[in-house]
Motif scaffolding. Structure first.
Motif, PDB file in Angstrom:
ATOM      1  N   ALA A  61       0.236  -1.032  -0.285  1.00 49.61           N
ATOM      2  CA  ALA A  61      -0.078   0.315   0.333  1.00 49.61           C
ATOM      3  C   ALA A  61       1.031   1.134  -0.403  1.00 49.61           C
ATOM      4  O   ALA A  61       0.415   2.060  -0.938  1.00 49.61           O
ATOM      5  CB  ALA A  61      -0.563   0.081   1.436  1.00 49.61           C
ATOM      6  N   THR A  64       2.366   1.449  -3.362  1.00 51.92           N
ATOM      7  CA  THR A  64       1.030   2.664  -4.320  1.00 51.92           C
ATOM      8  C   THR A  64       1.068   4.033  -4.292  1.00 51.92           C
ATOM      9  O   THR A  64       1.019   4.370  -4.883  1.00 51.92           O
ATOM     10  CB  THR A  64      -0.115   1.428  -3.619  1.00 51.92           C
ATOM     11  OG1 THR A  64      -0.083   0.063  -4.091  1.00 51.92           O
ATOM     12  CG2 THR A  64      -0.891   1.819  -5.051  1.00 51.92           C
ATOM     13  N   VAL A 244       0.419   4.879   5.321  1.00 51.47           N
ATOM     14  CA  VAL A 244       0.252   3.494   5.947  1.00 51.47           C
ATOM     15  C   VAL A 244       0.520   3.319   7.269  1.00 51.47           C
ATOM     16  O   VAL A 244       0.016   1.861   8.309  1.00 51.47           O
ATOM     17  CB  VAL A 244       1.445   2.866   5.416  1.00 51.47           C
ATOM     18  CG1 VAL A 244       1.050   1.271   5.862  1.00 51.47           C
ATOM     19  CG2 VAL A 244       0.501   2.760   3.786  1.00 51.47           C
TER      20      VAL A 244
END
Length: 344
Positions: A61, A64, A244
């Motif tokens: 994540a 990305t 995150v």
């Protein structure tokens, strides 16, 4: 033998001198051999663990989000620095002086609108404003242009539209809030500004002819793109790490309260110092926050951040930079809340 100063001067045939000049093994060669044997193995071990770590859902994540911010913002950053370098190299400052009204109260909004038309990054806006002041432009108009040019130029507004697809109200809110902030700050300088706060540095004109202009364009573009690109990567990494690593409970604490949400993203904009051509993509990635808070992030960032405070202090003096930056933050937040509350 010894010289007149008492130092030892080697002579030809001196055994001591020839022994020191001959190449040989480094003094710490055992440690070098040990490092050559251990370091590659250690790197392979770290890379092995890193590959396993990078395949975790959290790191996927993170990767990305980081890549998305950089890839989306890079074309706009390139275009913005190209146009900014071209204006700085080929458009003389006297052009701005000619188009501005002579009365400062009217010159302020015209300078703000000029920022909509003429693109420029925040790093370049400080020396441009200083050059305008040295050539006779009223400081209030120069400071208005300093704030508006990096915040609401066509490249930034286009990037905002791409970062917030299907949300033209966000683009309009950014335009109005940023233009309002720049104009109010120009009028505030006319009303409260003092000459002793301002310490312009004498600069020579960089607008020459022929290859000197091309060289100035190349050097300016290279400097702005590399510097802004570095801040873009730092901002993308920070935004991805923020998304995150910060627990959802912490986000809920700030995002659930309107003023805490706005204040948190304002501080984040000042610290991250993301280039104005890229900050819309960072703001769009902060989806847990309200539209008004993200608007404040985009309005404050191009006008006040750590690098801009340092640039203003070095150019105009610390007395100006701290007062002007603090007042700009207050006006930008109020403008964002007012415009965002109506449009968003």
């Amino acid at each position: 033998m010894t010289g007149g100063t008492g130092t030892v001067v080697p002579v030809e045939g001196d055994p001591a001198a020839s022994e020191e000049d001959e190449p040989g093994w480094p003094r710490y060669w055992p440690l070098l051999l040990l490092g050559a044997a251990v370091v590659p193995g250690g790197l392979l071990w770290v890379l092995h663990l890193g590959n396993r770590w990078m395949e975790t859902p959290a790191m996927q994540a993170w990767r990305t989000v980081c890549l998305a911010v950089v890839v989306q913002a890079l074309p706009f950053l390139l275009l913005g620095t190209l146009l900014s370098g071209a204006i700085n190299a080929f458009v003389p400052a006297r052009v701005f002086q000619r188009v501005l009204p002579r009365r400062p109260v009217y010159a302020v909004p015209v300078a703000g609108v000029a920022g909509v038309i003429l693109p420029g990054c925040e790093c370049a806006s400080v020396p441009v404003a200083n050059s305008l002041i040295k050539r006779g432009v009223t400081p209030a108009a120069a400071f208005t242009f300093l704030l508006s040019a990096p915040a609401i130029n066509p490249v930034v507004l286009t990037a905002t539209a791409v970062a917030f697809p299907g949300d033209p109200a966000m683009v309009l809110a950014r335009l109005l809030a940023s233009l309002g902030t720049a104009s109010v700050m120009g009028w505030l300088w006319l009303w409260l500004g003092r000459p002793e706060w301002l310490r312009p540095v004498v600069r020579t004109s960089g607008h020459r002819t022929g290859r000197h202009r091309l060289r100035e364009f190349r050097v300016g573009f290279q400097h702005d793109f590399l510097q802004a690109g570095g801040f873009l990567v730092v901002g993308a990494v920070a935004a991805a790490t923020f998304n995150v690593t910060v627990p959802r409970s912490v986000l809920d604490t700030f995002s659930g309260t309107p003023w805490l949400s706005v204040g948190f993203l304002v501080v984040l904009a000042i610290v991250l110092a993301v280039c104005s051509e890229a900050d819309a993509f960072v703001a769009a990635s902060l989806s847990g926050f309200s539209p008004v808070a993200r608007l404040a992030f985009m309005v404050v960032g191009p006008m006040v951040d750590l690098k801009l405070i340092a640039l203003q202090a070095g150019t105009f003096g610390r007395a100006f930079a701290f007062r002007f930056s603090a007042a700009t933050v207050v006006v930008a937040v109020l403008s964002s809340v007012l415009i965002g509350g109506v449009l968003l």
